[in-house]
Enzyme design. Structure first.
Site, PDB file in Angstrom:
ATOM      1  N   ALA A  74       0.852  -1.199   0.000  1.00 12.52           N
ATOM      2  CA  ALA A  74       0.000   0.000   0.000  1.00 12.52           C
ATOM      3  C   ALA A  74       0.879   1.237   0.000  1.00 12.52           C
ATOM      4  O   ALA A  74       2.071   1.169   0.329  1.00 12.52           O
ATOM      5  CB  ALA A  74      -0.892   0.023   1.249  1.00 12.52           C
ATOM      6  N   TYR A 140      -5.796   8.678   2.759  1.00 15.82           N
ATOM      7  CA  TYR A 140      -5.133   7.442   3.185  1.00 15.82           C
ATOM      8  C   TYR A 140      -6.061   6.634   4.098  1.00 15.82           C
ATOM      9  O   TYR A 140      -6.338   5.458   3.849  1.00 15.82           O
ATOM     10  CB  TYR A 140      -3.815   7.780   3.901  1.00 15.82           C
ATOM     11  CG  TYR A 140      -3.198   6.609   4.613  1.00 15.82           C
ATOM     12  CD1 TYR A 140      -2.808   5.476   3.905  1.00 15.82           C
ATOM     13  CD2 TYR A 140      -3.016   6.617   6.000  1.00 15.82           C
ATOM     14  CE1 TYR A 140      -2.249   4.382   4.567  1.00 15.82           C
ATOM     15  CE2 TYR A 140      -2.462   5.543   6.655  1.00 15.82           C
ATOM     16  CZ  TYR A 140      -2.080   4.431   5.936  1.00 15.82           C
ATOM     17  OH  TYR A 140      -1.545   3.353   6.587  1.00 15.82           O
ATOM     18  N   GLY A 282      -3.476  18.139  10.287  1.00 17.63           N
ATOM     19  CA  GLY A 282      -4.087  16.810  10.349  1.00 17.63           C
ATOM     20  C   GLY A 282      -3.606  15.932  11.495  1.00 17.63           C
ATOM     21  O   GLY A 282      -4.048  14.798  11.630  1.00 17.63           O
TER      22      GLY A 282
END
Ligand code: UDP
Length: 333
Positions: A74, A140, A282
């Site tokens: 990933a 994500y 974030g």
């Protein structure tokens, strides 16, 4: 079992592969080496390939009579996912769906999935349990959570057994210092602080000192990569058809950025140059896992329960591989 490990040449994948082999399983590491390292896995296990190469996967699954899959492959950079969501939905979702369909065609329905604390977003209550609502705040996290939903649907419709393991902050390295963390670019706190301690970086920048935490810096739950590995092995071996297991993986204790820096100074005996900077967009103030569920249901126990031992293992790896896998012979890097 005969196990396909996608992304098995990466950081968490390579440590898990070792444990699967030590348990007597047969392992095929499927990795495109975009993030992974040839030197991180035994050469005879490695198949270089991409998840979008369905024919290659079909052939491998059939010819090697694969029975289970542990899926690590990933893209994992939160900031990059905000700038380039297409890459994250392509790699983490579209390519993962290609893999799932190849597995389904061959009747392989035993699957362990690398999920993440990022699927929880910014929860109000700590610790984060499996009951905490999953509200990711970046592409994500959303790409990973969507695959969790897909797997639940596969379990219901096709009797797959799957485990979604939500990692908190993976850290440390194999106890013998032979494999460890090597990302390009490196964004993780512990290796960056070690690099600052030895002068490979001018300083470590602390992202935010005005959080509502005891010392004003972010608090995270650092879990040793070998403890993540053992959770994968346990989950894989316990899975039943039709079953969806969801577990949070941390040590249940948080450390601040300043505590990490102090621990690196203590372990290395070197002063770390620190620069205080603004918050990174974030970043939640605090993320701490409750892993009570996996302890109760699978008997998992973390072997590394304090930060000092985790940092010691990362320091061991760094001392023997100051430039990561580039310090291996070329053919093996
Ligand atoms: N961090 C920091 N400076 C850095 C890198 C990270 O202060 O150069 C902080 C980051 O804000 C977070 C913690 O260290 O609070 C762990 O960050 P990392 O990127 O290792 O993992 P994350 O929690 O983002 O998955």
């Amino acid at each position: 079992m005969r196990i396909l490990v996608t992304g098995g040449a990466g950081y968490i994948g390579s440590h898990t592969v070792r444990q699967l082999l030590a348990r007597g399983h047969q392992v095929w590491v499927y990795d495109n080496l975009s993030y992974g390292h040839r030197g991180a896995v035994p050469a005879e296990c490695l198949v270089v390939g991409d998840l979008n190469e369905a024919h290659k996967l079909d052939h491998l699954l059939l010819s090697e009579r694969i029975e289970a899959c542990v899926h690590f492959a990933a893209s994992t950079y939160v900031g990059e996912s905000v700038r380039d969501p297409a890459k994250y939905y392509q790699n983490n979702l579209t390519n993962a769906l290609t893999l799932l369909e190849c597995l389904r065609k061959q009747g392989v329905g035993r699957f362990v999935f690398s999920s993440t604390a990022a699927t929880f977003g910014v929860p109000e209550k700590m610790p984060i349990t499996e009951e905490t609502p999953q509200q990711p705040i970046n592409p994500y996290g959303r790409s990973k959570l969507t695959l969790e939903y897909v797997l639940a649907d596969y379990a219901a419709a096709y009797q797959w057994g799957f485990a979604a393991l939500r990692y908190f902050n993976a850290s440390g390295a194999a106890a013998d210092g032979s494999i460890g963390e090597d990302h390009d670019p490196e964004t993780h706190l512990i290796p960056l602080v070690i690099q600052a301690a030895v002068g490979q970086r001018p300083h470590i920048e602390v992202f935010g000192t005005d959080y509502p935490t005891p010392d004003g810096t972010c608090v995270r739950d650092y879990i040793h990569v070998d403890d993540l590995g053992s959770a994968h092995v346990l989950a894989l071996e316990k899975l039943q058809p039709g079953q969806g297991l969801r577990f949070n993986l941390g040590i249940g204790r948080g450390y601040s950025v300043r505590e990490v820096i102090r621990t690196v100074e203590e372990v290395t005996g070197k002063k770390v140059p620190v620069k205080e900077g603004p918050r990174r967009p974030g970043d939640p103030p605090e993320l701490i896992a409750s892993s009570a569920k996996i302890q109760r249901e699978l008997g998992w126990q973390p072997q590394y329960t304090d930060l000092k031992r985790i940092v010691e293992s990362a320091w061991n790896w760094h001392k023997s591989h100051p430039r990561g896998y580039a310090d291996r012979p070329k053919s093996n890097a």
